[in-house]
Design a protein around this motif. Structure first.
Motif, mmCIF file in Angstrom:
data_model
loop_
_atom_site.group_PDB
_atom_site.id
_atom_site.type_symbol
_atom_site.label_atom_id
_atom_site.label_comp_id
_atom_site.label_asym_id
_atom_site.label_seq_id
_atom_site.Cartn_x
_atom_site.Cartn_y
_atom_site.Cartn_z
ATOM 1 N N GLN A 43 12.416 -6.820 -4.809
ATOM 2 C CA GLN A 43 13.161 -8.062 -4.605
ATOM 3 C C GLN A 43 12.295 -9.130 -3.934
ATOM 4 N N GLY A 44 11.014 -8.810 -3.740
ATOM 5 C CA GLY A 44 10.085 -9.781 -3.165
ATOM 6 C C GLY A 44 9.802 -9.587 -1.687
ATOM 7 N N ASN A 45 10.332 -8.542 -1.110
ATOM 8 C CA ASN A 45 10.100 -8.265 0.311
ATOM 9 C C ASN A 45 8.774 -7.529 0.491
ATOM 10 N N THR A 46 8.053 -7.870 1.559
ATOM 11 C CA THR A 46 6.789 -7.200 1.848
ATOM 12 C C THR A 46 6.731 -6.851 3.326
ATOM 13 N N PRO A 47 6.764 -5.565 3.650
ATOM 14 C CA PRO A 47 6.648 -5.174 5.053
ATOM 15 C C PRO A 47 5.194 -5.195 5.505
ATOM 16 N N ASP A 48 5.000 -5.190 6.805
ATOM 17 C CA ASP A 48 3.648 -5.094 7.356
ATOM 18 C C ASP A 48 3.192 -3.638 7.401
ATOM 19 N N ALA A 49 4.159 -2.728 7.537
ATOM 20 C CA ALA A 49 3.856 -1.291 7.550
ATOM 21 C C ALA A 49 5.094 -0.529 7.090
ATOM 22 N N ILE A 50 4.852 0.685 6.589
ATOM 23 C CA ILE A 50 5.929 1.552 6.110
ATOM 24 C C ILE A 50 5.783 2.917 6.761
ATOM 25 N N VAL A 51 6.926 3.453 7.226
ATOM 26 C CA VAL A 51 6.994 4.833 7.709
ATOM 27 C C VAL A 51 7.996 5.524 6.799
ATOM 28 N N ALA A 52 7.543 6.534 6.054
ATOM 29 C CA ALA A 52 8.406 7.186 5.066
ATOM 30 C C ALA A 52 8.424 8.695 5.267
ATOM 31 N N LYS A 66 2.888 7.166 -4.660
ATOM 32 C CA LYS A 66 2.350 6.790 -5.976
ATOM 33 C C LYS A 66 2.847 5.422 -6.410
ATOM 34 N N GLN A 67 4.135 5.166 -6.224
ATOM 35 C CA GLN A 67 4.721 3.880 -6.625
ATOM 36 C C GLN A 67 4.131 2.726 -5.815
ATOM 37 N N ILE A 68 4.029 2.926 -4.508
ATOM 38 C CA ILE A 68 3.483 1.873 -3.632
ATOM 39 C C ILE A 68 2.031 1.573 -3.993
ATOM 40 N N ARG A 69 1.236 2.606 -4.147
ATOM 41 C CA ARG A 69 -0.191 2.401 -4.414
ATOM 42 C C ARG A 69 -0.456 1.893 -5.831
ATOM 43 N N ALA A 70 0.499 2.047 -6.739
ATOM 44 C CA ALA A 70 0.356 1.515 -8.093
ATOM 45 C C ALA A 70 0.760 0.046 -8.165
ATOM 46 N N SER A 71 1.406 -0.446 -7.132
ATOM 47 C CA SER A 71 1.894 -1.825 -7.108
ATOM 48 C C SER A 71 0.782 -2.776 -6.669
ATOM 49 N N SER A 72 0.537 -3.793 -7.445
ATOM 50 C CA SER A 72 -0.505 -4.754 -7.068
ATOM 51 C C SER A 72 -0.112 -5.523 -5.812
ATOM 52 N N ARG A 73 1.164 -5.705 -5.597
ATOM 53 C CA ARG A 73 1.633 -6.483 -4.439
ATOM 54 C C ARG A 73 1.659 -5.670 -3.145
ATOM 55 N N HIS A 74 1.930 -4.364 -3.246
ATOM 56 C CA HIS A 74 2.146 -3.569 -2.040
ATOM 57 C C HIS A 74 1.107 -2.469 -1.805
ATOM 58 N N ARG A 75 0.103 -2.389 -2.638
ATOM 59 C CA ARG A 75 -0.843 -1.278 -2.539
ATOM 60 C C ARG A 75 -1.616 -1.239 -1.227
ATOM 61 N N ASP A 76 -1.742 -2.374 -0.552
ATOM 62 C CA ASP A 76 -2.510 -2.413 0.687
ATOM 63 C C ASP A 76 -1.661 -2.329 1.950
#
Length: 125
Positions: A43-52, A66-76
């Motif tokens: 939906q266009g949201n970008t966190p600074d960090a993720i704890v999963a 896998k999904q996060i690292r495959a995303s060009s927007r959220h991979r980092d």
């Protein structure tokens, strides 16, 4: 504005603990599984960090990584996995998939906080 911390865990008690502990320093967003988290991110949201969490219904930790690292927007985005399993093979799997860190439950919130701070410092968010 506070940095955004995305918590992805299906256990309400863990979410409450993390939300309470990090609520003063971060804007905390909580999702119950990887699929809900991915929908929020898409939906266009970008966190600074993720704890999963590692073990979740619908989309587990490894699939979420896998999904996060495959995303060009959220991979980092910095990503720390929490798990009730102190399994070396699980740790290695998560780290190979691109998790930045892996912490075993029960965990010390102060240690998690320091790991998040170090992660944010390294990626200079």
């Amino acid at each position: 504005m506070n940095k955004v911390l995305l918590i992805v865990d299906d256990e309400p008690s863990i979410c409450l603990i993390l939300e309470h502990y990090f609520g003063l320093d971060y804007k905390v967003v909580v999702k119950a599984n990887g699929l809900q988290a991915m929908e929020w991110l898409e939906q266009g949201n970008t966190p600074d960090a993720i704890v999963a969490d590692y073990d979740m219904p619908v989309m587990d930790g490894p699939d979420f990584i896998k999904q996060i690292r495959a995303s060009s927007r959220h991979r980092d985005v910095g990503l720390i996995i929490l798990s009730g399993k102190d399994s070396t093979s699980n740790k290695i799997t998560c780290l190979k998939l691109g998790a930045d860190d892996y912490l075993v439950k029960p965990f010390n919130p102060e240690e998690l906080s320091l790991r998040i701070q170090n992660l944010l410092h390294r990626i200079r968010v």
